[in-house]
Design an enzyme around this catalytic site. Structure first.
Site, mmCIF file in Angstrom:
data_model
loop_
_atom_site.group_PDB
_atom_site.id
_atom_site.type_symbol
_atom_site.label_atom_id
_atom_site.label_comp_id
_atom_site.label_asym_id
_atom_site.label_seq_id
_atom_site.Cartn_x
_atom_site.Cartn_y
_atom_site.Cartn_z
ATOM 1 N N GLU A 55 0.832 -1.208 0.000
ATOM 2 C CA GLU A 55 0.000 0.000 0.000
ATOM 3 C C GLU A 55 0.865 1.257 0.000
ATOM 4 O OE1 GLU A 55 -2.066 -3.033 2.778
ATOM 5 O OE2 GLU A 55 -0.046 -2.586 2.044
ATOM 6 N N ALA A 172 16.618 -43.721 -8.463
ATOM 7 C CA ALA A 172 18.051 -43.892 -8.690
ATOM 8 C C ALA A 172 18.314 -45.343 -9.048
ATOM 9 C CB ALA A 172 18.848 -43.512 -7.435
#
Length: 369
Positions: A55, A172
């Site tokens: 603001e 993996a």
């Protein structure tokens, strides 16, 4: 002004708030648009903690607009993605700035979940004679600050786990080799996830195997995430590269070995002792601690043991899984270590929220049911 026009300007404010996606921690991402006579006269967003709120930035950035005698804030409408604050923090209250500027109306997307504000800002504006509307594009505003909202309401960070796997669900090879399963594009996308995160969490086994940097490499200004390693017995090598990188590297442990702790602190780590559960770190205590460190969004980049434990404890809010078009074979490593699952009724069910292609990979986003 019609609801459609309110939504139109609020959408602009939300886009402004997104500009602070990588930099505002621990504060929320907030944008503001000032409108007078259906013309935008000012824009602003919160960039970094300690700097001006949205603001105030919008008021400071007011423009000279053709057709208006000058870009005055008096009588303007302020569109802000979060309720203006009413308390003195690092910066003065935004409510006071809007009242002093003479705005006649404030449209907020959502109420601030911070107990210090939580409706008080809106009431202060109303008491000053300003028309207040709240709830415009609320879902969009909430999505932008899921971590901040959860920390303020549940005292926990929003937890997202990032996983990469082959088509046959392997992370993996059996040897542990995993570089690289996914494409360059997917890995770049992961760095954007890192940049959005307040902290990255991993386990000591991942550190011992990969010596990761756990930093965000993007072509924009970024507040680097805090690096957090769960290390029950303080096995962290003091030569790990993350200790030498800018920013904070935390080790959470159960051990009382003061000699190891001092050595790691001298290497650049912060070491904290937390409660244990079944000879491992209590993961609920970990989340409580991280909330106390003002961590809004936590990204998990870990192996199957930690991911399995987090899933079993119900501590993950979102899973982002990158699926690569490759096969690693049945001897490869899986996503989750969940030895307690024996029957189909014990399965963990997820809900698919989003699917998109990143390079040659699929990016799947799931939430727990």
């Amino acid at each position: 002004m019609s609801a459609a026009r309110d939504a139109f300007y609020m959408a602009q404010a939300i886009n402004l708030a997104k500009k602070g996606r990588y930099t505002t921690d621990p504060n929320p991402r907030v944008g503001c648009v000032l409108v007078r006579n259906d013309i935008v006269i000012g824009e602003g967003w919160h960039v970094k903690a300690g700097q001006g709120h949205a603001e105030v930035e919008a008021l400071k950035n007011m423009m000279d607009v053709k057709g208006l005698p000058r870009a005055e804030s008096k009588g303007a409408t302020a569109y802000v993605t979060l309720e203006p604050c009413s308390h003195q923090g690092r910066t003065p209250p935004c409510c006071d700035a809007l009242i002093k500027a003479g705005v006649s109306k404030v449209v907020a997307a959502m109420q601030d979940p911070n107990p210090q504000v939580s409706g008080k800002g809106l009431e202060k504006l109303k008491a000053a004679g300003i028309e207040v509307i709240c709830g415009v594009l609320q879902d969009d505003a909430q999505a932008l600050n899921r971590g901040f909202i959860k920390r303020m309401t549940k005292n926990r960070p929003f937890v997202r786990s990032k996983l990469a796997m082959s088509l046959d669900g392997r992370t993996a090879m059996a040897s542990g080799e995993s570089k690289w399963i996914t494409s360059d594009e997917a890995r770049a996308d992961v760095h954007r996830l890192r940049a959005e995160s307040s902290a990255i969490l991993t386990g000591i086994n991942t550190v011992m195997a990969d010596d990761p940097a756990l930093n965000a490499r993007v072509n924009e200004e970024v507040l680097q995430p805090v690096r957090v390693v769960l290390d029950t017995h303080l096995n962290m090598p003091d030569t790990a590269q993350m200790a030498k990188l800018p920013g904070r590297s935390l080790i959470l442990t159960c051990t009382q070995d003061e000699q190891k702790q001092r050595a790691l602190q001298q290497a650049g780590f912060e070491v904290y002792k937390l409660p244990c559960k079944n000879e491992r770190l209590n993961l609920h205590a970990v989340m409580d601690f991280l909330a106390g460190q003002q961590i809004n969004e936590l990204l998990v980049e870990a192996g199957s043991v930690l991911n399995g434990a987090l899933l079993a404890e119900g501590l993950v809010d979102e899973y982002v899984i990158y699926v690569a078009p490759c096969i690693l074979g049945d001897q490869g490593r899986g996503l989750f270590n969940l030895p307690g699952l024996q029957q189909m009724k014990d399965k963990k069910q997820l809900k698919l929220r989003d699917t998109r292609q990143i390079g040659q990979d699929l990016k799947l986003t799931y939430t727990p049911l």
